[in-house]
Design a protein around this motif. Structure first.
Motif, short mmCIF file in Angstrom:
data_model
loop_
_atom_site.label_atom_id
_atom_site.label_comp_id
_atom_site.label_asym_id
_atom_site.label_seq_id
_atom_site.Cartn_x
_atom_site.Cartn_y
_atom_site.Cartn_z
N UNK A 199 8.56 -118.61 29.56
CA UNK A 199 9.48 -117.74 28.84
C UNK A 199 9.84 -118.27 27.45
N UNK A 200 9.33 -119.43 27.11
CA UNK A 200 9.67 -120.00 25.80
C UNK A 200 9.18 -119.15 24.64
N UNK A 201 7.90 -118.72 24.60
CA UNK A 201 7.47 -117.91 23.45
C UNK A 201 8.27 -116.62 23.28
N UNK A 202 8.51 -115.82 24.34
CA UNK A 202 9.32 -114.62 24.10
C UNK A 202 10.76 -114.92 23.71
N UNK A 203 11.32 -116.02 24.23
CA UNK A 203 12.69 -116.38 23.84
C UNK A 203 12.75 -116.70 22.35
N UNK A 204 11.76 -117.44 21.85
CA UNK A 204 11.73 -117.77 20.43
C UNK A 204 11.50 -116.52 19.58
N UNK A 205 10.70 -115.59 20.10
CA UNK A 205 10.46 -114.33 19.39
C UNK A 205 11.77 -113.57 19.21
N UNK A 206 12.61 -113.57 20.24
CA UNK A 206 13.88 -112.85 20.17
C UNK A 206 14.91 -113.63 19.37
N UNK A 207 14.99 -114.94 19.61
CA UNK A 207 15.96 -115.80 18.92
C UNK A 207 15.22 -117.02 18.38
N UNK A 208 14.75 -116.97 17.14
CA UNK A 208 13.99 -118.10 16.57
C UNK A 208 14.74 -119.43 16.59
N UNK A 209 16.06 -119.38 16.70
CA UNK A 209 16.83 -120.62 16.72
C UNK A 209 16.45 -121.48 17.93
N UNK A 210 15.91 -120.87 18.99
CA UNK A 210 15.46 -121.66 20.14
C UNK A 210 14.40 -122.66 19.71
N UNK A 211 13.51 -122.24 18.83
CA UNK A 211 12.51 -123.16 18.30
C UNK A 211 13.13 -124.29 17.51
N UNK A 212 14.22 -123.99 16.78
CA UNK A 212 14.91 -125.02 16.03
C UNK A 212 15.56 -126.04 16.97
N UNK A 213 16.11 -125.55 18.08
CA UNK A 213 16.73 -126.44 19.05
C UNK A 213 15.68 -127.37 19.65
N UNK A 214 14.54 -126.82 20.03
CA UNK A 214 13.47 -127.66 20.59
C UNK A 214 13.02 -128.71 19.59
N UNK A 215 12.90 -128.32 18.33
CA UNK A 215 12.47 -129.27 17.30
C UNK A 215 13.50 -130.37 17.10
N UNK A 216 14.78 -130.00 17.14
CA UNK A 216 15.83 -131.00 16.95
C UNK A 216 15.84 -132.01 18.09
N UNK A 217 15.62 -131.53 19.30
CA UNK A 217 15.57 -132.44 20.45
C UNK A 217 14.34 -133.33 20.35
N UNK A 218 13.19 -132.73 20.04
CA UNK A 218 11.94 -133.49 19.96
C UNK A 218 12.01 -134.59 18.91
N UNK A 219 12.82 -134.39 17.88
CA UNK A 219 12.92 -135.36 16.79
C UNK A 219 13.80 -136.56 17.13
N UNK A 220 14.49 -136.53 18.25
CA UNK A 220 15.35 -137.66 18.61
C UNK A 220 14.52 -138.81 19.16
N UNK A 221 15.00 -140.01 18.93
CA UNK A 221 14.30 -141.20 19.42
C UNK A 221 14.30 -141.20 20.95
N UNK A 222 13.20 -141.63 21.51
CA UNK A 222 13.07 -141.86 22.97
C UNK A 222 13.04 -140.58 23.79
#
Length: 286
Positions: free
Chosen positions: A216-239
């Motif tokens: 459900x990630x791709x359709x969620x991002x399609x509806x609310x692109x901020x979901x992709x921003x949240x994933x990117x912010x988490x991925x950028x954290x150390x460890x």
């Protein structure tokens, strides 16, 4: 009986494969569900009538109308053949329409608490029927431990024990309702791919999850692109061992080996995005 409390922990879809669709339009899932050590709290006390008080930092997000806790209470009373009251206080900490089962967890906690308060019990099949009539995630929230969830949520099997690990839950404070996300999903259905062995540690768990996904990630991002921003912010954290969306969003989580790493990541995300809901919590693996 004196008053008592029941916790309603956040439900986390570590994996979510959409494997089919019923004739009535409901999608069939194969999902590894676990719980996090953060959530809402329900307090129960005897009373002549049924009443609910709602407080807490996210209480104002609850939509108008009958609260799911009251719905659960009325359905339980009808199924058990009782006419009793209760004074319930819901302390709401989880965001609403967030993909972490906040309402479902509250309903499951209401069923548990009221069965205790009213001294009633239902056969497992009858209890599951009541839970499913409230919502698809309520049966797994009643289980309250890692489960393989199938069907529309009614078919449950115990999952392998999960290792000690920590999560960082992040929600952009944008509600994302489930039906539109399923409707926006395209492409073929996935194969079921259940976790069959207990991972030895958080790294092994991350590796096992990485070869699976949340469809459900791709359709969620399609509806609310901020979901992709949240994933990117988490991925950028150390460890961070793995970033992923839970349920139909918009809450995403990062997987970490320990508390220190998760809390450090939480501090970084909260500093960069002060309007987001950010919560580090242990993974409840058993």
């Amino acid at each position: 009986m004196t008053s008592f409390s029941v916790e309603a922990p956040a439900k986390i879809n570590l994996t979510l494969h959409v494997v089919g669709k019923r004739d009535d339009g409901y999608h069939l899932l194969d999902s590894l569900v676990a719980f996090a050590g953060v959530g809402d709290t329900l307090d129960f006390a005897p009373a002549d009538t049924l009443r609910l008080e709602v407080a807490g930092p996210t209480a104002d997000q609850i939509p108008e109308g009958e609260n799911i806790v009251i719905k659960a209470a009325r359905l339980l009373a009808a199924a058990a053949g009782v006419d009793k009251g209760a004074a319930i206080r819901l302390t709401k900490r989880l965001p609403v329409a967030a993909g972490i089962g906040g309402g479902s967890a509250d309903a499951a906690a209401a069923l548990k608490g009221l069965m205790r308060l009213w001294n009633v019990s239902l056969a497992p099949e009858a209890l599951t029927k009541v839970a499913l009539s409230i919502g698809a995630d309520v049966p797994v929230c009643l289980a309250g431990r890692p489960m393989r969830m199938m069907g529309v949520g009614e078919v449950l099997e115990p999952a392998p024990a999960l290792p000690p690990a920590w999560l960082l839950l992040v929600n952009p404070m944008v509600p994302l309702h489930t039906p539109p996300v399923f409707k926006a999903r395209t492409g073929p259905f996935s194969e079921a791919d259940p976790l069959t062995a207990a991972p030895s540690d958080a790294q092994a768990l991350a590796e096992a999850l990485a070869v699976r996904r949340n469809d459900l990630t791709p359709p969620a991002i399609l509806i609310e692109p901020v979901v992709g921003e949240v994933l990117a912010a988490i991925a950028a954290t150390a460890d961070c061992l793995l970033p992923r969306m839970s349920g139909s969003g918009a809450t995403c989580f990062g997987l970490y080996a320990g508390e220190a790493q998760a809390r450090a990541a939480a501090a970084r995300v909260a500093a960069a995005h002060p309007a987001w809901w950010v919560a580090p919590a242990p993974l409840l693996g058993r």
